[in-house]
Design a protein around this motif. Sequence first.
Motif, PDB file in Angstrom:
ATOM      1  N   ILE A  96       0.850  -1.195   0.000  1.00 30.91           N
ATOM      2  CA  ILE A  96       0.000   0.000   0.000  1.00 30.91           C
ATOM      3  C   ILE A  96       0.884   1.243   0.000  1.00 30.91           C
ATOM      4  N   ALA A  97       1.858   1.300   0.887  1.00 27.35           N
ATOM      5  CA  ALA A  97       2.731   2.470   1.006  1.00 27.35           C
ATOM      6  C   ALA A  97       3.519   2.724  -0.272  1.00 27.35           C
ATOM      7  N   ALA A  98       3.848   1.677  -1.011  1.00 21.24           N
ATOM      8  CA  ALA A  98       4.596   1.838  -2.260  1.00 21.24           C
ATOM      9  C   ALA A  98       3.818   2.647  -3.296  1.00 21.24           C
ATOM     10  N   LEU A  99       2.515   2.792  -3.108  1.00 24.29           N
ATOM     11  CA  LEU A  99       1.688   3.560  -4.037  1.00 24.29           C
ATOM     12  C   LEU A  99       1.728   5.056  -3.735  1.00 24.29           C
ATOM     13  N   PHE A 100       2.369   5.438  -2.632  1.00 22.68           N
ATOM     14  CA  PHE A 100       2.423   6.831  -2.198  1.00 22.68           C
ATOM     15  C   PHE A 100       3.757   7.466  -2.562  1.00 22.68           C
ATOM     16  N   ALA A 101       3.732   8.784  -2.765  1.00 22.44           N
ATOM     17  CA  ALA A 101       4.958   9.547  -2.982  1.00 22.44           C
ATOM     18  C   ALA A 101       5.782   9.550  -1.692  1.00 22.44           C
ATOM     19  N   GLU A 102       7.024   9.953  -1.799  1.00 22.21           N
ATOM     20  CA  GLU A 102       7.892  10.018  -0.612  1.00 22.21           C
ATOM     21  C   GLU A 102       7.346  10.987   0.438  1.00 22.21           C
ATOM     22  N   ARG A 103       6.738  12.095  -0.009  1.00 20.84           N
ATOM     23  CA  ARG A 103       6.111  13.067   0.890  1.00 20.84           C
ATOM     24  C   ARG A 103       4.621  13.059   0.602  1.00 20.84           C
ATOM     25  N   VAL A 104       3.800  13.110   1.658  1.00 21.95           N
ATOM     26  CA  VAL A 104       2.355  13.011   1.477  1.00 21.95           C
ATOM     27  C   VAL A 104       1.632  14.038   2.336  1.00 21.95           C
ATOM     28  N   ASP A 105       0.536  14.570   1.760  1.00 22.28           N
ATOM     29  CA  ASP A 105      -0.386  15.456   2.479  1.00 22.28           C
ATOM     30  C   ASP A 105      -1.451  14.542   3.075  1.00 22.28           C
ATOM     31  N   TRP A 106      -1.478  14.421   4.383  1.00 21.73           N
ATOM     32  CA  TRP A 106      -2.237  13.377   5.073  1.00 21.73           C
ATOM     33  C   TRP A 106      -3.184  13.975   6.089  1.00 21.73           C
ATOM     34  N   LYS A 107      -4.452  13.588   6.042  1.00 25.38           N
ATOM     35  CA  LYS A 107      -5.406  13.997   7.067  1.00 25.38           C
ATOM     36  C   LYS A 107      -6.322  12.828   7.388  1.00 25.38           C
ATOM     37  N   VAL A 108      -6.182  12.356   8.599  1.00 24.39           N
ATOM     38  CA  VAL A 108      -7.067  11.326   9.140  1.00 24.39           C
ATOM     39  C   VAL A 108      -7.459  11.840  10.523  1.00 24.39           C
ATOM     40  N   TYR A 109      -8.690  12.294  10.635  1.00 27.60           N
ATOM     41  CA  TYR A 109      -9.152  12.911  11.879  1.00 27.60           C
ATOM     42  C   TYR A 109      -9.753  11.875  12.808  1.00 27.60           C
ATOM     43  N   GLY A 110      -9.697  12.143  14.097  1.00 23.51           N
ATOM     44  CA  GLY A 110     -10.336  11.264  15.048  1.00 23.51           C
ATOM     45  C   GLY A 110      -9.758  11.407  16.433  1.00 23.51           C
ATOM     46  N   SER A 111     -10.107  10.457  17.261  1.00 24.04           N
ATOM     47  CA  SER A 111      -9.742  10.466  18.673  1.00 24.04           C
ATOM     48  C   SER A 111      -8.326   9.936  18.888  1.00 24.04           C
ATOM     49  N   PRO A 112      -7.594  10.513  19.833  1.00 24.03           N
ATOM     50  CA  PRO A 112      -6.288   9.951  20.179  1.00 24.03           C
ATOM     51  C   PRO A 112      -6.399   8.560  20.812  1.00 24.03           C
ATOM     52  N   ASP A 113      -7.627   8.141  21.158  1.00 25.74           N
ATOM     53  CA  ASP A 113      -7.843   6.802  21.705  1.00 25.74           C
ATOM     54  C   ASP A 113      -7.781   5.721  20.631  1.00 25.74           C
ATOM     55  N   SER A 121      -5.163  12.594  -4.144  1.00 25.95           N
ATOM     56  CA  SER A 121      -4.553  13.332  -5.249  1.00 25.95           C
ATOM     57  C   SER A 121      -3.247  12.645  -5.581  1.00 25.95           C
ATOM     58  N   GLY A 122      -2.763  12.868  -6.790  1.00 22.02           N
ATOM     59  CA  GLY A 122      -1.524  12.221  -7.165  1.00 22.02           C
ATOM     60  C   GLY A 122      -0.760  12.937  -8.252  1.00 22.02           C
ATOM     61  N   GLU A 123       0.477  12.509  -8.380  1.00 19.66           N
ATOM     62  CA  GLU A 123       1.381  12.977  -9.432  1.00 19.66           C
ATOM     63  C   GLU A 123       2.217  11.797  -9.889  1.00 19.66           C
TER      64      GLU A 123
END
Length: 145
Positions: free
Chosen positions: A22-39, A108-110
């Motif tokens: 899965i990670a191999a499909l991502f660029a070296e730097r990523v704009d990431w937002k996954v919101y939620g609880s610290p729990d 998004s991608g490049e």
Amino acid sequence: MDFRATTENFLTTLAGGDADEIAALFAERVDWKVYGSPDVPWLGHCTTREDVADFFRTMLGGFAPEGRSAEIDHILVDGPNSVVLGEITQVIKANGQAFTSPFALHLSGEEGLITRYHIYEDSFTIAQAATAEANHPEESLSIAR
């Protein structure tokens, strides 16, 4: 490669459950937002491909393989952007608590790699499931429809 193909490849690879693939499909730097609880143990900030692998390794490792499903309702593509709409059902491995949540995923991608991963889901229900005491398998959490 058009971004629909990149998005569909991501969804197929995600279903396979291998965090490094899965990670191999991502660029070296990523704009990431996954919101939620610290729990919720897998939530956190990612900026690199290595962070992405750790995120998916932790997240997928926290779910029981049985009872896992995703329904994709729509994939909308506009140039190098896509939005995936659907619903997921998961079972928290640590306590047996099931939950169902709608989601919207903005990618998004490049150059065939994903550069943005923003997911919007029912983080309240997911946090309730992640922090619940052990429950009976027939019990589950879901937002009201």
